[in-house]
Design a protein around this motif. Structure first.
Motif, short mmCIF file in Angstrom:
data_model
loop_
_atom_site.label_atom_id
_atom_site.label_comp_id
_atom_site.label_asym_id
_atom_site.label_seq_id
_atom_site.Cartn_x
_atom_site.Cartn_y
_atom_site.Cartn_z
N ALA A 1 4.07 12.68 6.52
CA ALA A 1 4.72 11.58 7.23
C ALA A 1 6.12 11.29 6.69
N ARG A 2 6.52 12.01 5.67
CA ARG A 2 7.89 11.89 5.17
C ARG A 2 8.91 12.12 6.30
N LYS A 3 8.56 13.04 7.20
CA LYS A 3 9.53 13.40 8.25
C LYS A 3 9.79 12.24 9.22
N GLY B 1 0.80 -1.24 0.00
CA GLY B 1 0.00 0.00 0.00
C GLY B 1 0.82 1.27 0.00
N ARG B 2 2.15 1.13 -0.12
CA ARG B 2 2.97 2.34 -0.16
C ARG B 2 2.86 3.00 -1.54
N GLY B 3 3.04 4.31 -1.57
CA GLY B 3 2.85 5.09 -2.80
C GLY B 3 4.09 5.16 -3.67
N PHE C 1 -5.91 16.40 -3.93
CA PHE C 1 -5.28 15.08 -3.94
C PHE C 1 -3.91 15.17 -4.61
N GLU C 2 -2.94 14.50 -4.01
CA GLU C 2 -1.68 14.25 -4.71
C GLU C 2 -1.14 12.92 -4.24
N ARG C 3 -0.17 12.42 -4.96
CA ARG C 3 0.41 11.10 -4.66
C ARG C 3 0.54 10.86 -3.15
N SER C 4 0.13 9.70 -2.71
CA SER C 4 0.25 9.37 -1.29
C SER C 4 0.22 7.85 -1.12
N ASP C 5 0.24 7.40 0.12
CA ASP C 5 0.12 5.96 0.38
C ASP C 5 -1.35 5.59 0.52
N ARG D 1 6.24 7.42 -4.14
CA ARG D 1 7.43 8.07 -3.57
C ARG D 1 8.47 7.05 -3.11
N MET D 2 8.00 5.93 -2.61
CA MET D 2 8.94 4.93 -2.09
C MET D 2 9.76 4.28 -3.20
N LYS D 3 9.28 4.43 -4.46
CA LYS D 3 10.08 3.92 -5.58
C LYS D 3 11.18 4.92 -5.95
C1 EPS Z 1 6.01 9.57 2.82
C2 EPS Z 1 6.30 10.44 1.83
C3 EPS Z 1 5.24 11.21 1.18
C4 EPS Z 1 3.93 10.45 1.16
C5 EPS Z 1 3.53 9.90 2.51
C6 EPS Z 1 4.64 9.30 3.30
O1 EPS Z 1 5.75 11.47 -0.10
P1 EPS Z 1 4.95 12.10 -1.33
O2 EPS Z 1 4.02 13.16 -0.75
O3 EPS Z 1 6.00 12.71 -2.19
O4 EPS Z 1 4.24 10.99 -2.01
O5 EPS Z 1 4.02 9.36 0.28
O6 EPS Z 1 2.95 10.93 3.28
C7 EPS Z 1 1.75 10.76 3.88
C8 EPS Z 1 1.17 9.62 3.97
C9 EPS Z 1 1.14 11.93 4.47
O7 EPS Z 1 0.03 11.82 5.01
O8 EPS Z 1 1.70 13.00 4.39
C10 EPS Z 1 7.08 8.81 3.50
O9 EPS Z 1 8.30 9.00 3.23
O10 EPS Z 1 6.74 7.96 4.34
#
Ligand code: EPS
Length: 366
Positions: free
Chosen positions: A140-142, A48-50, A314-318, A52-54
């Motif tokens: 949640a990136r932080k 379920g990760r978005g 909306f933008e890319r997320s998990d 960004r993790m790629k």
């Molecule tokens: C996240 C990085 C973010 C989000 C996600 C967790 O990266 P991006 O916005 O570029 O896709 O994928 O953030 C959230 C779920 C949130 O609610 O903000 C990460 O590194 O865990």
């Protein structure tokens, strides 16, 4: 915080990097970069990760406080670079570059707050017109840098054989029979998100971390605060937790036995904490993560620009990040435990701390 092992972080989700400074690490502890990177990798995983993790392969750089692989007693500065920054250089520019006064003209600016996220309250509190200024720090990136800090804490705990693990208890509705992976795929196909429950366990803790004597030294309170700080966490339980309400006292409390001069319990409903102190049993912390508020199928909201009714940004997320949240929780609790550990056993160097630890009260009985 008891202010022995204390830390602060900085950084935006799509900014250049995430930083952490830890103050109060005693001298002489070995710090292994690979172990920090392993934890960062664990946080990036899970169904379920978005997207960004790629893009990211989170890797730590230590900028200060460690020499020849060992802590010197000086503050440790940690850094994780955001690879995605390459794609956001203009949007996240530190310097003024033009039309920022007109929100509509700023690339990736937005004015439609996501219900459940910090967007609306943050924009009102800080008087911001572009909600991206809230999103970037509340993301949640932080938690990547929190995990790196926790990985340093875990290495200190490991010197005393204190270790931890986490388990997912449930994802989405517990009554549904579908497998976790299927539930997440269904949520994804519906443009929705899912939360869940998980628990973390710390083993081999000494008795007496925390204290019963003052409200801000009780370890359960410190743990609850650290866990509730994690994005999307809405509930924390220790041991039997909310289940306490359903049992008699005679079934709740963990009776104390002695054999061969050793104390032991047959149950652990207290989750390893009595009176705000560790009692020598495993520390069991359960937490609940709400579904991530960034929905592909957006919820109703307002447009901050002209106060009209609208649909959320909306933008890319998990779709689901419960397993990542469990890794973050391990890290936050590890940091709290080291803070309490140093409070009890000393703060300056590994030799004195080890001496104090091996001479602790009742170490031969628990
Ligand atoms: C996240 C990085 C973010 C989000 C996600 C967790 O990266 P991006 O916005 O570029 O896709 O994928 O953030 C959230 C779920 C949130 O609610 O903000 C990460 O590194 O865990």
């Amino acid at each position: 915080m008891l202010n022995n092992f204390r830390f602060l972080t900085s950084g935006e989700s799509h900014g250049k990097c995430l930083n952490g400074i830890i103050d109060g690490i005693p001298a002489g502890f070995e710090i292994n970069l690979n172990l920090i990177n392993d934890e960062l990798k664990r946080r990036q995983g899970g169904w379920g990760r978005g997207g960004r993790m790629k893009i990211e392969t989170d890797t730590i750089e230590i900028k200060s406080g460690v020499r020849f692989g060992k802590t010197t007693g000086a503050p440790i500065c940690l850094e994780i670079m955001n690879k995605d920054f390459e794609n956001w250089k203009t949007i996240m520019s530190i310097e003024k570059i033009g039309a920022q006064d007109d929100i509509g003209e700023v690339e990736k600016s937005f004015t439609k707050p996501r219900p459940g996220h910090a967007d609306l309250a943050g924009a009102i509190k800080y008087d911001l017109k572009d909600l991206r200024d809230v999103l970037e720090r509340s993301s949640a990136r932080k938690t990547a840098i929190d995990v790196a800090i926790g990985a340093v804490a875990k290495q200190i705990l490991k010197e005393f054989d204190i270790t931890c693990y986490s388990q997912i208890i449930s994802i989405g509705c517990e009554n549904e029979d579908a497998k976790i992976k299927e539930k997440i795929e269904t949520a994804q196909n519906q443009g929705d998100t899912l939360g869940g429950n998980f628990q973390i366990v710390f083993e081999n803790l000494p008795v007496g971390l925390g204290s019963h004597v003052q409200w801000d030294r009780k370890l359960d309170g410190l743990i609850a605060q650290a866990v509730m700080n994690i994005p999307a966490v809405k509930a924390v339980e220790i041991g039997l937790g909310v289940g306490c309400a359903n049992v008699f006292g005679s079934k709740m409390h963990d009776e104390i036995f002695v054999e061969n001069n050793k104390y032991f319990r047959k149950t652990n409903n207290a989750g390893g904490l009595e009176g705000g102190m560790t009692n020598g049993e495993n520390l069991v912390v359960k937490a609940t993560m709400k579904p991530i508020p960034t929905l592909k199928k957006p919820l109703a909201t307002i447009d901050f620009k002209n106060n009209s009714q609208s649909e959320a940004h909306f933008e890319r997320s998990d779709v689901c990040a419960v397993s990542a949240c469990a890794v973050v929780t391990e890290a936050m609790v590890a940091s709290v435990l080291v803070d309490a550990f140093l409070d009890k056993f000393g703060k300056d160097n590994i030799t004195e701390i080890k001496n104090c630890y091996s001479n602790r009260n009742y170490s031969n009985r628990i």
